[in-house]
Scaffold this motif. Sequence first.
Motif, PDB file in Angstrom:
ATOM      1  N   LEU A 158     122.894  16.494  12.765  1.00  0.00           N
ATOM      2  CA  LEU A 158     122.663  16.709  14.106  1.00  0.00           C
ATOM      3  C   LEU A 158     122.320  15.494  14.994  1.00  0.00           C
ATOM      4  O   LEU A 158     122.805  15.112  16.178  1.00  0.00           O
ATOM      5  CB  LEU A 158     122.093  17.857  14.470  1.00  0.00           C
ATOM      6  N   ASP A 159     121.362  14.833  14.464  1.00  0.00           N
ATOM      7  CA  ASP A 159     120.756  13.413  15.123  1.00  0.00           C
ATOM      8  C   ASP A 159     121.949  12.464  15.166  1.00  0.00           C
ATOM      9  O   ASP A 159     122.129  11.991  16.355  1.00  0.00           O
ATOM     10  CB  ASP A 159     119.644  12.929  14.591  1.00  0.00           C
TER      11      ASP A 159
ATOM     12  N   ARG B  72     124.399  13.687  17.949  1.00  0.00           N
ATOM     13  CA  ARG B  72     123.772  13.339  19.303  1.00  0.00           C
ATOM     14  C   ARG B  72     123.644  11.796  19.732  1.00  0.00           C
ATOM     15  O   ARG B  72     124.100  11.445  20.861  1.00  0.00           O
ATOM     16  CB  ARG B  72     122.678  13.871  19.302  1.00  0.00           C
TER      17      ARG B  72
ATOM     18  N   LYS C 265     127.304  10.785  20.428  1.00  0.00           N
ATOM     19  CA  LYS C 265     127.721  11.411  22.031  1.00  0.00           C
ATOM     20  C   LYS C 265     126.956  10.561  23.112  1.00  0.00           C
ATOM     21  O   LYS C 265     127.353  10.096  24.055  1.00  0.00           O
ATOM     22  CB  LYS C 265     127.333  12.720  22.203  1.00  0.00           C
ATOM     23  N   GLN C 266     125.746  10.154  22.911  1.00  0.00           N
ATOM     24  CA  GLN C 266     125.046   9.261  23.646  1.00  0.00           C
ATOM     25  C   GLN C 266     125.446   7.991  23.830  1.00  0.00           C
ATOM     26  O   GLN C 266     125.673   7.450  25.083  1.00  0.00           O
ATOM     27  CB  GLN C 266     123.415   9.070  23.182  1.00  0.00           C
TER      28      GLN C 266
END
Length: 93
Positions: free
Chosen positions: A78-79, A82, A85-86
């Motif tokens: 998940l990190d 994320r 996406k960032q």
Amino acid sequence: MMESSTEGNEQSDFWSGQQDWKIVTWRLYESCGVCILEFEDGIVIHMLVERRYPLSKDLLQRMLDLGLEVERESSVALDLIRFIKQQIDEECV
């Protein structure tokens, strides 16, 4: 997972062709902290999760569109998603 590369022409040449890379699989092996990108032409790239690589926004988006293959959902996976996406969002600003 993304940064500009200034280390030699050979390395820059390798990363410059990303627009043509056709991803077949994107896998995370959490136990060893490695992501693997496999491409249609047989090239396989092993990337350490904790290192940044000069991946283009377009390639990152294609990775997300394909989906990350994991053995089980985890905070590392998940990190990583994320973070990608960032990176894409920062490129758009």
